[in-house]
Design an enzyme around this catalytic site. Structure first.
Site, short mmCIF file in Angstrom:
data_model
loop_
_atom_site.label_atom_id
_atom_site.label_comp_id
_atom_site.label_asym_id
_atom_site.label_seq_id
_atom_site.Cartn_x
_atom_site.Cartn_y
_atom_site.Cartn_z
N GLU A 106 9.29 -3.61 8.58
CA GLU A 106 8.02 -2.89 8.66
C GLU A 106 7.47 -2.94 10.08
OE1 GLU A 106 5.35 -3.90 5.51
OE2 GLU A 106 3.57 -3.46 6.68
N THR A 125 -6.62 -12.47 3.08
CA THR A 125 -6.86 -11.05 3.29
C THR A 125 -8.34 -10.78 3.52
OG1 THR A 125 -4.97 -10.50 1.88
CG2 THR A 125 -6.57 -8.75 2.28
N GLU A 173 -2.84 -1.22 12.00
CA GLU A 173 -3.86 -1.40 10.98
C GLU A 173 -5.23 -1.57 11.62
OE1 GLU A 173 -2.19 -3.22 6.97
OE2 GLU A 173 -1.84 -4.60 8.64
N TRP A 226 -7.22 0.92 1.81
CA TRP A 226 -7.30 -0.02 0.69
C TRP A 226 -8.40 -1.05 0.95
CZ3 TRP A 226 -5.37 -5.19 1.51
CH2 TRP A 226 -4.64 -5.36 2.70
#
Length: 345
Positions: A165, A267, A169, A257
């Site tokens: 990946e 997170t 972000e 999200w």
């Protein structure tokens, strides 16, 4: 941070297995995460498990890279994955989740996140490219949704099977920054994340964000200015004799999200929390264009060009289904699956 999906079993055919091999039948030939089905959510390359599907040709082939500019000036530029017929030249992106929080509006791809009262968090959206890419340059022109704590916008290249990946972000905790990261074979090493200043609030204006990926290095750029370079040579791990560098073919993924109400402490601290919600709150991320330049490929053409034939990336096979997708959808197929987003930490 990453987004994946879990499958709603109510709409799927359960796969029986013998010694690890699937007995998916010809009407639901594609195996994914314990279930068999017939549509793109199961048969798409990168999602379908060939070793457990009906036969070696059940999973769709990788579509390969095509140099192009997606302008999002047609509603057909994105379709729900369950209705995708397997022609990547007709539909540039696939909406992954239900309900579908994507739409084409005013020549932009709009990704929305709305409040899910039952889960006490936002329900977002992910759009994945129908074509794959292995090395090349991808630029997304983005106005992020990250104007409040907890709201995460992302633009990544990902191979879900290998875990490779490459990320851009944005988090609402720091809306004037963009964060870059990469993962090799799914090892979640967050220490490699590096922030960079965009120069202004990323949710207030469009900027061009570019991933320039080659066999030797990855360069992240903002408005055509390099902000980070990763050399493959610098990823060598002497203890394993391996270069921990993303190399496998993947798809472009655009997402919004809720990190702030994810329930995962790491997170939440990373994105900011709690995410501000009321019953009518909607967060929106806008993608004006996505430009793909394949490694060794031709000059990108616009998605509204007609009649032109795009070259595929060397060594990659193109899908050749008809407009009705009949080569992928046997009669009597089960209903489309439903998916929900789930952040991984």
């Amino acid at each position: 941070m990453k987004i994946t999906s879990v499958l709603a079993a109510a709409t799927l055919a359960m796969a029986s297995t013998t010694f690890g091999q699937s007995t998916c039948n010809e009407w639901a030939p594609c195996y994914r995460e314990g279930y068999c089905n017939t549509d793109a959510a199961f048969c798409l390359w990168g999602l379908c498990d060939e070793s457990k599907s009906y036969n070696s040709t059940s999973c769709w082939k990788p579509e390969g890279c095509v140099s192009k500019v997606v302008n999002f000036d047609s509603s057909s530029d994105i379709v729900p994955i369950g209705s995708y017929a397997g022609n990547p030249d007709t539909n540039a992106f696939l909406s992954i989740f239900e309900p579908d929080n994507t739409q084409v509006s005013n020549s932009n791809l709009e990704l929305r996140m709305t409040y899910d009262a039952s889960a006490n968090k936002g329900f977002g959206a992910t759009a994945k490219s129908s074509h794959t890419i292995q090395y090349g340059r991808v630029t997304a022109r983005v106005k992020t949704a990250s104007l409040a704590k907890g709201v995460v916008t992302s633009f990544i290249i990902i191979n879900e099977q290998t875990g490779d990946e490459i990320d851009f972000e944005w988090v609402g905790l720091n809306p004037d920054q963009v964060q870059t990261n990469y993962y090799y074979k799914g090892v979640l090493d967050y220490t490699k994340m590096l922030p960079a200043n965009v120069g202004s609030d990323s949710s207030a204006a469009y900027h061009d964000y570019t991933i320039d990926w080659s066999e030797d290095k990855i360069v992240w750029l903002v408005d055509n200015k390099p902000i980070r370079t990763l050399n493959r040579a610098d990823t060598y791990d002497a203890s394993t004799g391996v270069y921990a560098y993303p190399t496998t073919e993947g798809r472009i993924a655009l997402s919004i999200w809720d990190g702030g109400n994810s329930g995962q402490q790491g997170t939440q601290e990373w994105s900011g929390y709690p995410t501000p919600w009321s019953a009518d709150t909607v967060y929106k991320a806008y993608f004006d264009t996505v430009t793909v330049e394949c490694a060794g490929g031709s000059t990108p053409s616009s998605s509204d060009d007609s009649g032109s034939e795009e070259p595929s990336q060397t060594g990659k096979d193109e899908e050749s289904s008809g407009s009705d997708g009949g080569s992928h959808e046997p009669t009597g197929a089960p209903e489309n699956p439903k998916c929900i987003p789930r952040p991984l930490v």
